[in-house]
Design an enzyme around this catalytic site. Structure first.
Site, PDB file in Angstrom:
ATOM      1  N   ASP B 130     -26.939  43.345  16.849  1.00  0.00           N
ATOM      2  CA  ASP B 130     -27.044  44.117  15.603  1.00  0.00           C
ATOM      3  C   ASP B 130     -27.137  43.145  14.445  1.00  0.00           C
ATOM      4  O   ASP B 130     -26.296  42.260  14.305  1.00  0.00           O
ATOM      5  CB  ASP B 130     -25.804  44.996  15.414  1.00  0.00           C
ATOM      6  CG  ASP B 130     -25.622  45.975  16.551  1.00  0.00           C
ATOM      7  OD1 ASP B 130     -24.483  46.423  16.776  1.00  0.00           O
ATOM      8  OD2 ASP B 130     -26.612  46.283  17.229  1.00  0.00           O
ATOM      9  N   THR B 131     -28.142  43.320  13.596  1.00  0.00           N
ATOM     10  CA  THR B 131     -28.329  42.354  12.506  1.00  0.00           C
ATOM     11  C   THR B 131     -28.231  43.025  11.154  1.00  0.00           C
ATOM     12  O   THR B 131     -28.489  44.210  10.994  1.00  0.00           O
ATOM     13  CB  THR B 131     -29.703  41.678  12.598  1.00  0.00           C
ATOM     14  OG1 THR B 131     -30.692  42.707  12.515  1.00  0.00           O
ATOM     15  CG2 THR B 131     -29.877  40.940  13.897  1.00  0.00           C
TER      16      THR B 131
END
Lengths: 255, 287
Positions: B130-131
């Site tokens: 997840d960025t």
């Protein structure tokens, strides 16, 4: 008047049936079905019970669920009597080759399976790793000896430099027209693969797939069949393939 | 030819499938078994079931829930949510899952990836990254335990080395926004990835999925919100993609190849005459 109609008499009320507006909105369902299950009325029956071999590896529940969708009872077992008397045997497998072989040896299943499959000719379907262990050897995490039921070596999928490994996803399979497993499955259908190692060639091959080079997708020899992909996870095409195997087993009962 | 995949994500919160917005707000959709069955019937290529509240609770996704969902699923099922040990992974695989999705626990302890890959094979492991983009546009990793300074590129390299089989890329800022995928990030990671990449977050129109699938190093696009609340959503999406020249698998008994789509990528309603005409044609054909 609502007082005169009984509440149970729903079908006589115009808003449920017979209303012109309702009929206009309901579109007929198309009967186009590219992959159908073999019709039971034409004499194609499936076995009633299949034995799924439990050797500590493998997505057993996926196979059991898939067989349940075909209304076939699935028994997960590593009991010698059950396996030797099976109407149909399924050998699943997910994991590493070396561990699979050592599990088979530790559970004394290697000789039991050879007896059941090669000598007593129980109809058998190997899936993914279950197919690979039937080969002579594999180079996965060291050099390992397989069951040796078919000739060929299992090696890592290699391709042009940036080819992602594992080979995962839906891919097409080129099957021979005489194949029992692929009967009724169109050549444009895809099946689900998920593996990093593959059997490059085998004389009993009936279907081939291509990823970083051609490799064996399915083998058939008398009562022994196996596929590299996961028919229990390939929706309709996979369901048809399992049904083909199970109807083959029903047509060739062994005592 | 290996086809590109359209994957359905089912985020779970408190055992209910939810629509997710920015990983911060959620709307309920329904039971996971039923969502999975619908996606399967409509021709999805794979399903990812993630319990997004698990890590924060200190728990992991419930194997009984996975078992109920897997029973109705004829396509590969990847499950995740607070998985932090080989034993938990084993329970989930026995319950019927085909792959394990790792996130928070792997960020804390990357050797977990190797342990699960050794036990069940690397093809069983999906690393979810997840960025988040900060004010200067720099990417950071986010997990349930916080945001880390590492960029997704270096984390992906490490995860690859540890034995991850696939990578699921999500962008927190784009989640539920329907403005399209983060293609720049996808391109950057695809330039060096040795494992298959799945991009997600931000689909609001079928052309967003097309943009993702057309990228060279991307094997799959994962869709969640866009597939909810619409009958046959998967089939219509795939039919739209096929019409635009993208070779995705479409072999459901019903398909939408003959239908038209409007500018929003939605099915164009046929007029009354056209509907009745078709109905009469099919009636004739069946006679």
């Amino acid at each position: 008047m609502t007082a005169n109609r009984s509440k149970a008499d729903v079908t006589s009320r115009p808003e449920f049936f017979g209303d012109a507006a309702f009929r206009r909105v309901a579109l007929p369902v198309t009967t186009f079905a590219p992959i159908a299950l073999p019709e039971r009325e034409k004499g194609a029956t499936l076995v009633e019970r299949a034995i799924v071999v439990d050797y500590g590896l493998g997505n057993l529940n996926s196979v059991v669920n898939a067989l349940g969708r075909l209304r076939v009872a699935a028994e997960v077992s590593c009991d010698p009597d059950t396996i030797l008397r099976a109407e149909a045997l399924i050998l699943p497998g997910v994991g590493a080759f070396g561990r699979a072989m050592s599990n088979l040896r530790d559970g004394r299943l290697e000789d039991l399976l050879s007896e059941a499959v090669l000598r007593r000719k129980r109809p058998t379907l190997g899936i993914c790793l279950g197919m690979q262990i039937m080969a002579e050897s594999s180079s996965e995490l060291g050099s390992h000896r397989g069951l040796g039921w078919v000739s060929g070596q299992v090696s890592r999928i290699e391709g042009p430099a940036r080819l992602p490994v594992p080979h995962v996803g839906w891919n097409e399979v080129a099957a021979s027209p005489q194949s029992i497993l692929f009967s009724g499955i169109p050549s444009t259908a895809s099946v689900y693969f998920d593996h990093s190692f593959a059997l490059a060639q085998c004389p009993d091959q009936v279907a081939q797939c291509d990823y970083g080079g051609p490799f064996v997708a399915a083998i058939e020899r008398d009562n022994l069949m196996a596929v590299q992909f996961h028919p229990e996870k390939s929706q309709l095409a996979g369901q048809r393939l399992l049904a083909n195997f199970l109807s083959f087993a029903a047509r060739h009962p062994v005592n | 030819m290996l086809r590109k995949r359209v994957i359905g994500i089912l985020p779970l919160r408190d055992d209910v499938v939810v629509q997710s917005f920015g990983f911060a707000r959620w709307l309920p959709v329904g039971a996971p078994e039923i969502s999975a069955e619908y996606l399967d019937r409509w021709g999805i290529d794979e399903i990812v079931l993630v319990d997004i509240g698990a890590s924060a609770r200190g728990d992991s996704i419930d194997p009984l829930l996975v078992e109920r969902t897997a029973r109705r699923c004829g396509v590969p099922l990847a499950v995740g949510g607070g998985v932090s040990s080989v034993a938990q992974a084993r329970d989930l695989l026995k319950a019927g899952a085909d792959k394990i999705v790792l996130n928070t626990a792997a960020v804390e302890n990357p050797t977990l990836i190797q342990a699960i890959a050794d036990a069940f094979g690397e093809q069983c492991v999906i690393i979810a990254i997840d960025t988040v983009r900060n004010g200067y546009g720099r990417l950071s990793i986010r997990s349930a335990k916080g945001t880390f300074d590492t960029g997704p590129a270096s984390w992906l390299r490490q995860a690859q080395q540890m034995g991850a089989g696939e990578c699921l890329l999500q962008a927190v800022d784009r989640d539920g926004m329907r403005t399209g995928l983060d293609l720049e990030m996808a391109r950057e990671l695809a330039s060096f990835a040795r494992i298959p990449l799945i991009v997600a977050s931000g689909i609001g129109h079928p052309r967003h999925v097309l943009e993702g699938l057309e990228l060279d190093g991307i094997q799959a696009v994962a869709v969640d919100n866009f597939l909810f609340h619409t009958e046959h959503s998967v089939t219509m999406l795939k039919a739209w993609l096929r019409r635009s020249g993208c070779d995705v698998r479409l072999d459901t008994p019903f398909d939408y190849r003959q239908h038209d789509y409007d500018a929003r990528g939605r099915l164009r309603r046929l007029g009354e005459e056209a509907t009745t005409q078709r109905w009469l044609e099919r009636l004739e054909a069946r006679r």
